[in-house]
Structure formats: C-alpha cells, structure tokens
Design an enzyme around this catalytic site. Structure first.
Site, short mmCIF file in Angstrom:
data_model
loop_
_atom_site.label_atom_id
_atom_site.label_comp_id
_atom_site.label_asym_id
_atom_site.label_seq_id
_atom_site.Cartn_x
_atom_site.Cartn_y
_atom_site.Cartn_z
N GLU A 1 0.89 -1.16 0.00
CA GLU A 1 0.00 0.00 0.00
C GLU A 1 0.92 1.20 0.00
O GLU A 1 1.73 1.38 0.92
CB GLU A 1 -0.90 -0.03 1.23
CG GLU A 1 -1.96 1.07 1.25
CD GLU A 1 -1.52 2.29 2.02
OE1 GLU A 1 -1.24 3.33 1.37
OE2 GLU A 1 -1.41 2.21 3.24
N CYS B 1 -1.38 8.46 4.72
CA CYS B 1 -1.54 8.23 3.28
C CYS B 1 -2.98 8.48 2.85
O CYS B 1 -3.25 8.76 1.68
CB CYS B 1 -1.11 6.82 2.91
SG CYS B 1 -1.92 5.54 3.89
#
Length: 814
Positions: free
Chosen positions: A377, A411
């Site tokens: 990710e 993020c």
C-alpha cells in the site's frame, strides 16, 4: 433550587401538560420554563400560555447574509413536525378529529407506561484503568477509549505524564540489530526452519494464539499509547484508535484463517517466509496488522520496523511472543544499513514482502529483485469534493480533520478540497474551513490540549517547499507557521488557487497543508480527482442522492467516503487499500475478506464434478464447448471448478455487501471487473478455458496471448464469449507486457516463466502478475479479474436514518 431553571421544550401538548402538573405538584412552577418554537402552532402556544402564564419562544438568530442557515434549521423542524410519528402532524385537527386525539392519547399513555421506575444505570461505563475482559473467539470491533468519562480522563493524564521519560520497548529495540549479511542469512534460515512447525500447527491453534494476541494488545493499550506519543509524536486522539485497529486485525485474521482451510477447490500452502516493512506514521496498527495477517496465513515473519517507530514495533513483538508466537516464527530485527535491507528483501527464501510506504520504496524493492512477491500500500493524493447541496458546516469540519489529523501524515489524508459551483465562491465555507483549521491546537502529545502533534522529523525537501512556497496564481487562505525551532511543529496551511495539472494537484506532500481547487460542475471535479496517478481514498460532501450516485459511479479510488471524513478506516467495515498507483501487487484490502488469500500460495484441490443441471447457462456452455475435445477426467474437473465460480459469485463477488449492518452508517463492499491479459504457454487447453471462464463470469475484458495456435474448439468458444486472442512468440509477448506495465495492468500466467516476465518488465510495480497454478476454487480465481472498493456513507441527518443506493460497479474498460 433557586439556582436552577428547567426548560421543557416541545410542542406535544400531552407532554407539556404533564410537565406543568408535575411542577405544580412539586411546587416548582416558578423554576419551570415552557419553551416552544416561534411561529409554529401559535394557537396551541396561546393555549399553553393561558394556562402556565408565559411561554419562552425561541428562534435562530443569524446575520442577514447567512439567512440560509436559519432556513436550514427551520426546514429541519418542519420535517420533524410533518412526520406521521410526530405529535405536530395531528395538532391542527385534534379538536375535530377524535381518532387523531385518541391516537396521540394512546401514544402518550404508552410512553408513560414504558418509562423506567428507577433511575437508569449509565450505558457508558468504560474504565480503561480496570482490567480488560478477554475478547474470546469470533469477531467484534474493539471499542475506542471514551475520552469524556472521568476514569478515562485520569487514565489519559497518567499516560501523557509518562511520555517524556518513557523507555518502554527501548531494551528490545537496542538488542536486535543485524550488523552483517551473515546475520541476515542466519535470521532467514531460522525463520524458514521455524516456519515448518508453525505451518504444520492446526489452524485452530494458530487462531487461538492470535485471539490471545488481541487480548494482549488490549491489556497493553496504555503502554502502546505512551510509546506512540513519546516516539512517533501521536496525540491520544489519533493513537487510541490505532490500538483498537490492531486488536481488530488480530481477531479478524484469526477467524478468516479458519475459513481458508475449508475453501472449496483449493488447499492453502503458506508462504515460506514473509518480510514485513511497515511505516512510522501508523506505528502500531499497520505493523501489527501486516504481521498478524502473515502469521494467520501460516507464514513465519521477519518484522523490520520503521527506524522512527522501533520501540512501538518492539512492544508489538513482545505482546505476540507472550501470546504464544515462537520467537523464531516472528523475528523482530533492525538493520545497520540500507545494503542489509537489500540483502533481506532480495533473499530467494523470502516469498513475500508486505510494504506500507512510498511508491518509490516499492520501486526500489523491485529493483533488488524483479520477481519479488511484493504486496504494497503506497501513496495517496486524496481529495474531498464539496457541492452546493452539501451541509457546509459538516463539510468544513470533515475536510479540516481529514487534512490535518496527525499533522497530515497519513496516506489517506485529504490533500485537496474541490469546491463545486457556488461553493467555489462561498465566503462562508472558507470562513468555516479557516475557523476549523485554525482552532486546532498544535503541540507535543503530552500536552493535554494538543490535537495536532509534531512532524516525525523537521520539515525538509518537498514538504518544506509546500509549507513555505506558493505556485503562480496561488495564495494563502491560512499560511502555515513554524512554531518551534526544530521545524517539527507547524500551524496547518491552506492554499487557494490550485490549478488542474499543477504540482500541488499531483504531488503527495505528507504534511499539514491543504490545497483548494474549484470546478464548475461535479463531473469536472471528478475528472480533477481522477487525474492524479493515485487512487487511495476520496470523499464527497453532498445531500443530493443523484450527485452521490454520479460520484460513486465515476470516482477512481479504493476507499470512498460520503458526508464524513476520509481517514480512520475500520477493520471489516471499511477494508483499506487503493487503486491505480496506490497499490502494488496482487493483494487485496487489509482488514477485508480477501487479504489472506493474497498472502497464501495455493494448490488445486478438485471440487466434486457438477452435472449440467447443477450449472447455470454460462457454465453449461463452457462444458459443452469442451465436450468431445478433453478427457472425461478433465471435463469433471472443469465442471467442478465452474460450480465453485457460481457459488463464489452468488455468495461474495456478485453483490454489494454491508457486513456491519449499522443503522446510521452504510459500509458497502463491492467489486469491479478489470481488464486482464492471460498468457498461455505449455499447459492443457482446459486450464485456459477454466481461467477465461472465470474472467467472463466476472465481466472482465479478457485478452488471451498464446505461445502457439489454440485448438479450433477453444478458439471458437473464445470468440463466442467475446474474448480476443493472439498468437505471439516470447519477444512479442514481452513487448505486450511492457506496454501493460507502462499504463498499469494485470497478467494471469498459465505456464511460462514468471521470473523471465518480471525481468522483461524490469520488475514494474504497475504490472500485477498472477502466476499460481490454475485452481478449481472460484473464490481465488475470480479475484484475478476483480478489484475491491469500500464505500462508507454517513446515512443519517441529525439522527434520522437516510439510506442511499450503492449499486454494483460497471466493469472497467480496457
């Protein structure tokens, strides 16, 4: 009593009559104010006033320029009054409609009968200072700490008081350095050897250990919060949900590991060794989740924490060891230099690496070893769109929190807000956003008032530029301000005038700075959001069902949020993971139903053959196409495999699921078919038929690249199914693969050399390659052709439930 006045607000005449009778009975009429809304049911107000002497009327008071706020308030009251469940729906006809009077009388009497005879005990009894109860088997989301309860407030103050002098986790963090390639080699060998016993352990025993780990994380919540504040600068508001998430990962993956054993059509084969390389910004939830997932899937783990969060990682390791994970099955290590990191990642005994970090780090890892099984990710450049139909007050709050929580070091953080139509020119929305952002107290996590903590290190490079330098045409709505000498504490910044295609539109900065963009229409705003290479999280604020439907159908991101913030994904409710450049590899969303599938190797375990009557029309056509051209054994295998596709589609992939089933929040999990190129070499035609049939069922655009001419019967079926095919030699195939890698794509290998393919595309992180054996299991094979999306919607207005349609996604175009 003279110091207290009681306000009894409402228009229900039965209620107000009871209030007045009780006040008279108890001799407190001088201390009671009957309150009603100005302009609503004035005749009834007059009747009440005649009885009680006076009525306090209330109404919103606003500046004339913001009269829409008052209208919105009055409309809410009107909606309530018009509801058939509300007394006001009958108030004007009570005197000439006996049935209505009886209805309201019975409602009132029923309410009186239901009232408790004793003072109810409080429902909110959480006390973090007391010993936590074990979770036990099964899965239920762990509760975050309630900061409003006195016992928890004292518990929180005690945690903050220890942060500055904390040494928790330090001893292990300083004792686990690997200083040479030989030591790395020894760690890998220990992990592989110990993994054999772990893999051979009954899954139920591994699940029990993970459940005990959940209990251990709960028991060490305070210590984990202490170290997150001391080491990573996280305030309790941000760090406490992390512990809950780590606990959820332990319980969730324990239960899903049990389900994998009985997967129809395949047998799990645990990875030989998994390396976990987590980030510093979520120093507990992500390391714990990645490690627990690999362990649940039966793989031994080498866990290398981020240098800035080594002590947090040490506490996680100690909790897992205490729960029963052997120390050689889970090795906690730190590396002296980057070259040793390369040695570890590139080691041939490492089957998988789980990375949460930048796209550049993922590319670096693949440069070490092009065929590396990397599940990553990576980055995000996330936006929230606000339309004129939004609740602008709520939107401002959610934008600010999504942008500046943990100083923007997420993020999933909102880096852009796109204002549509009239909102683009709304001074009030800007004032609200400015007020929300400026009101955040910035300081150290041990300061009780701090809501934004420090940057993990002094601002530098592109982040420092984003905090200090504007691009042409931009201006500061709120100028960032450095608040300490070190350059780690910053007042958040909001820049106006961000243009489509500019640097700030495209680049992730990972800090407390938000850009404002404007769009004439919602469609234009969606195009702006989709124009970035990432697709992690995305948000919309709108109360218009058609706008919500349009956005849900068009925005390209893995996690979508409507009328709420875009951070804080919760295990099972909102499995987390992105699209496009925000995700690398063939994995699925963390905390979702398929994550362990991507961490596991698989061997075929043929499903029982199915009769033509047991198959649907599509599957029956596949079997018919193969009849007379393949052996009876192959035909039986094929029919069994197709039956698992039917079941998997009906039970999982072919529907939108809301597993949590909450009343005021929708959490929908859905799939989208994506284009896949199937490369067919040196394998039986029935294997190709089985894989492509799965892709056709999913609705994916499938292209077949074959190393030799296909049988006529198979080519005929492909044409009938709308699947294009081409025969091409290895060189041409590698050219095609490089083109796919340039734009991002998926490849399913049947036969062939996966290592050679990886080398041909230079280990591109944009190409997801599936090279496992062809399986009967539709639950695994269908995933090749699908990507996942989690949608979370605040499904209420002021507590009144509102439901929105979340349909299946249409297939992505090739």
């Amino acid at each position: 009593m003279k110091a207290v006045r009681i306000g009894a607000a409402g228009h229900n005449l039965f209620d107000q009559a009871l209030n007045w009778l009780l006040a008279k009975q108890r001799g407190v009429t001088d201390y009671l104010d009957i309150e009603m809304l100005l302009g609503m049911a004035p005749a009834q107000q007059a009747a009440v006033r005649k009885t009680v002497g006076k009525v306090l009327l209330y109404t919103p008071v606003v500046h004339p320029a913001e009269f829409d706020v008052a209208i919105a308030y009055l409309i809410r009251r009107l909606e309530e009054g018009a509801s058939a469940d509300n007394f006001m729906s009958a108030v004007f006809e009570l005197d000439n409609q006996p049935a209505l009077f009886v209805r309201e009388q019975q409602r009132f009497l029923a309410a009186l009968a239901d009232r408790p005879t004793e003072v109810p005990a409080p429902n909110r009894t959480q006390n973090r200072a007391s010993l936590a109860e074990p979770f036990g088997p099964g899965f239920v989301n762990a509760a975050d700490s309630d900061p409003s309860l006195p016992a928890n407030l004292a518990w929180s103050r005690e945690i903050r008081s220890r942060m500055q002098t904390s040494t928790a986790g330090l001893a292990l963090a300083e004792a686990t350095w690997l200083g040479s390639a030989d030591e790395v080699e020894q760690a890998v060998a220990r992990g592989v050897a110990a993994g054999q016993a772990w893999q051979g352990m009954p899954v139920v025993k591994r699940a029990e250990i993970l459940h005990r780990a959940a209990d251990g994380l709960q028991q060490h919540r305070a210590e984990l919060l202490e170290v997150m504040g001391a080491e990573a600068g996280k305030v309790l508001e941000q760090s406490d949900p992390e512990v809950s998430e780590a606990i959820d990962f332990a319980n969730y993956y324990a239960e899903h590991a049990l389900a994998l054993v009985d997967l129809p059509g395949a047998r799990p084969v645990p990875a030989k060794l998994t390396v976990v390389t987590p980030p510093w910004n979520f120093p507990v939830a992500i390391p714990a989740g990645s490690t627990l997932a690999a362990l649940a899937a039966g793989s031994p783990v080498i866990f290398k924490p981020a240098p800035q969060a080594a002590r947090c990682g040490a506490l996680i390791a100690e909790v897992l060891w205490a729960a029963g994970v052997p120390r050689d099955v889970l090795q906690y290590v730190r590396l002296d230099d980057a070259e040793l990191g390369r040695t570890l990642v590139a080691h041939p005994s490492v089957d998988r690496v789980i990375l949460t970090g930048s796209l550049q780090t993922a590319e670096l890892f693949r440069s070490f070893r092009p065929e590396l099984g990397l599940l990553a990710e990576t980055s995000g450049k996330n936006s929230i769109i606000v339309t004129p139909s939004a609740d602008l007050d709520l939107a401002a709050k959610d934008v600010a929190y999504s942008a500046f929580g943990h100083a923007g070091q997420k993020c999933s953080a909102a880096s852009l807000v796109v204002l549509v139509g009239s909102v683009a020119k709304s001074p009030r929305f800007r004032r609200q956003l400015l007020d929300a952002a400026a009101s955040y107290e910035v300081g150290q996590p041990w300061d009780g008032v701090s809501r934004i903590g420090p940057l993990i290190e002094p601002a530098s490079g592109k982040l420092l530029s984003a905090l200090t330098t504007l691009e042409p045409g931009q201006s500061w709505l709120l100028e960032p301000k450095q608040l300490d000498e070190a350059g780690q504490l910053w007042r958040p910044g909001i820049r106006e005038g961000v243009r489509a295609g500019s640097q700030f539109h495209q680049i992730e900065y990972f800090g407390p700075v938000l850009g404002v963009m404007t769009a004439a229409t919602l469609n234009e705003a969606i195009e702006m959001v989709n124009a970035v290479e990432y697709g992690l999280t995305s948000g919309l604020h709108s109360l218009d069902a058609e706008e919500i439907e349009q956005w849900l159908a068009g925005v390209q991101a893995g996690n979508l949020y409507v009328n709420r913030g875009i951070t804080g994904a919760i295990v099972e409710r909102q499995p987390f993971g992105g699209w496009k450049a925000s995700a690398v590899g063939a994995g699925s969303k963390a905390g979702g139903p398929n994550y362990l599938v991507g961490l596991t190797d698989w061997a075929d375990q043929p499903a029982p053959a199915a009769s033509m009557k047991e198959l649907d029309a599509a599957a029956a056509a596949v079997v018919t196409a193969a009849q007379g051209s393949v052996s009876a054994t192959e035909l039986a295998w094929l029919s069994g495999a197709l039956s698992t596709d039917i079941a998997a589609w009906e039970e999982e992939f072919g529907q939108v699921k809301d597993v949590a089933g909450l009343v005021t929040e929708q959490n929908a999990f859905r799939y989208q078919a994506v284009p896949v190129t199937v490369r067919f070499e040196a394998a039986t035609p029935v294997a190709l038929l089985r894989v492509v049939a799965a892709g056709v069922r999913a609705g994916a655009a499938v292209t077949v690249s074959a190393s030799a001419e296909l049988p006529v019967w198979l080519e005929s079926w492909l044409q009938t199914a709308g699947v294009s095919s081409v025969v091409e030699a290895e060189a041409s195939w590698f050219d095609r693969a490089r083109q796919l890698a340039a734009v991002g794509g998926r490849v399913r290998l049947i036969g062939g050399d996966s290592v050679a393919l990886a080398a041909a595309v230079s280990g591109s992180v944009k190409l997801a390659s599936y090279d496992r054996p062809v399986l009967s299991a539709g639950r695994v094979e269908l995933l090749t052709f699908l990507r996942e999306q989690a949608v979370s919607i605040s499904a209420h207005r002021f507590g009144t439930p509102v439901r929105y349609a979340v349909p299946m996604l249409t297939p992505a175009k090739g």
